[in-house]
Design a protein around this motif. Structure first.
Motif, PDB file in Angstrom:
ATOM      1  N   VAL A  14      27.332  87.017   1.375  1.00 11.15           N
ATOM      2  CA  VAL A  14      27.561  86.666   2.847  1.00 11.15           C
ATOM      3  C   VAL A  14      28.328  85.526   2.894  1.00 11.15           C
ATOM      4  CG1 VAL A  14      26.529  86.610   5.258  1.00 11.15           C
ATOM      5  CG2 VAL A  14      25.350  87.629   3.272  1.00 11.15           C
ATOM      6  N   TYR A  15      28.390  84.503   2.493  1.00 11.39           N
ATOM      7  CA  TYR A  15      29.118  83.237   2.625  1.00 11.39           C
ATOM      8  C   TYR A  15      30.657  83.670   3.066  1.00 11.39           C
ATOM      9  CZ  TYR A  15      31.222  78.703   1.749  1.00 11.39           C
ATOM     10  OH  TYR A  15      32.079  77.638   1.835  1.00 11.39           O
ATOM     11  N   PRO A  16      31.407  84.280   1.987  1.00 10.47           N
ATOM     12  CA  PRO A  16      32.825  84.632   2.395  1.00 10.47           C
ATOM     13  C   PRO A  16      32.930  85.356   3.671  1.00 10.47           C
ATOM     14  CG  PRO A  16      32.223  85.421   0.272  1.00 10.47           C
ATOM     15  CD  PRO A  16      30.727  85.114   0.940  1.00 10.47           C
ATOM     16  N   LEU A  17      31.914  85.895   4.060  1.00  6.68           N
ATOM     17  CA  LEU A  17      32.288  86.814   5.504  1.00  6.68           C
ATOM     18  C   LEU A  17      31.995  85.698   6.569  1.00  6.68           C
ATOM     19  CD1 LEU A  17      30.051  89.826   4.700  1.00  6.68           C
ATOM     20  CD2 LEU A  17      32.514  89.701   4.496  1.00  6.68           C
ATOM     21  N   TYR A  18      30.938  84.770   6.346  1.00 10.10           N
ATOM     22  CA  TYR A  18      31.244  83.653   7.378  1.00 10.10           C
ATOM     23  C   TYR A  18      32.463  83.053   7.328  1.00 10.10           C
ATOM     24  CZ  TYR A  18      25.812  83.953   7.239  1.00 10.10           C
ATOM     25  OH  TYR A  18      24.385  84.201   7.555  1.00 10.10           O
ATOM     26  N   VAL A  19      32.833  82.464   6.284  1.00  4.49           N
ATOM     27  CA  VAL A  19      34.191  81.806   6.166  1.00  4.49           C
ATOM     28  C   VAL A  19      35.428  82.838   6.616  1.00  4.49           C
ATOM     29  CG1 VAL A  19      36.003  80.967   4.644  1.00  4.49           C
ATOM     30  CG2 VAL A  19      33.677  80.560   4.340  1.00  4.49           C
ATOM     31  N   GLN A  20      35.271  84.036   6.393  1.00  5.36           N
ATOM     32  CA  GLN A  20      36.539  84.842   7.130  1.00  5.36           C
ATOM     33  C   GLN A  20      36.215  84.975   8.573  1.00  5.36           C
ATOM     34  OE1 GLN A  20      36.263  88.769   5.132  1.00  5.36           O
ATOM     35  NE2 GLN A  20      36.691  87.723   3.222  1.00  5.36           N
ATOM     36  N   LYS A  21      35.078  85.078   8.983  1.00  6.96           N
ATOM     37  CA  LYS A  21      34.852  85.191  10.483  1.00  6.96           C
ATOM     38  C   LYS A  21      35.441  83.865  11.247  1.00  6.96           C
ATOM     39  CE  LYS A  21      31.325  86.073  13.904  1.00  6.96           C
ATOM     40  NZ  LYS A  21      30.181  86.657  14.147  1.00  6.96           N
TER      41      LYS A  21
END
Length: 116
Positions: A14-21
């Motif tokens: 999930v972490y990369p999704l937080y960063v992408q957002k």
């Protein structure tokens, strides 16, 4: 009561999704890390270690050095649910994190996000 599937999901997924957002909205990975560290008490090195170890959300929050006492000041709606009304402590911490990343992506000032 059945456990939520997200509890067993690796935080690293999930972490990369937080960063992408955040990055899509002009914010940085460093700001995402700052928000996560504020909430959990991890320092950047330990946060990266948790990501590298691919710990699940349950472990990520249970091993958090010091959940911030001001996290109860986080209010609002995430996925149609008011974060302050979530009863399960782990789910509430996950929703707090989601809300903080949402605020970051919406351009809110860091001092307000960190409840200072």
């Amino acid at each position: 009561m059945p456990r939520h599937a997200i509890f067993a999901m690796p935080f690293a997924k999930v972490y990369p999704l937080y960063v992408q957002k955040a990055e899509r909205k002009g914010r940085s990975k460093a700001e995402v890390d700052q928000v996560i560290c504020w909430l959990t008490g991890y320092d950047p090195a330990r946060l990266q270690q948790q990501i590298d170890l691919k710990v699940d959300f349950d472990t990520f929050f249970n091993e958090a050095p010091a959940l911030h006492p001001n996290r109860a000041m986080i209010q609002g709606v995430v996925c149609g649910v008011r974060v302050e009304l979530v009863e399960d402590p782990l789910m509430q911490n996950i929703r707090y994190l989601d809300k903080l990343v949402d605020e970051l992506a919406r351009g809110k000032a860091m001092a307000k996000i960190l409840r200072q």
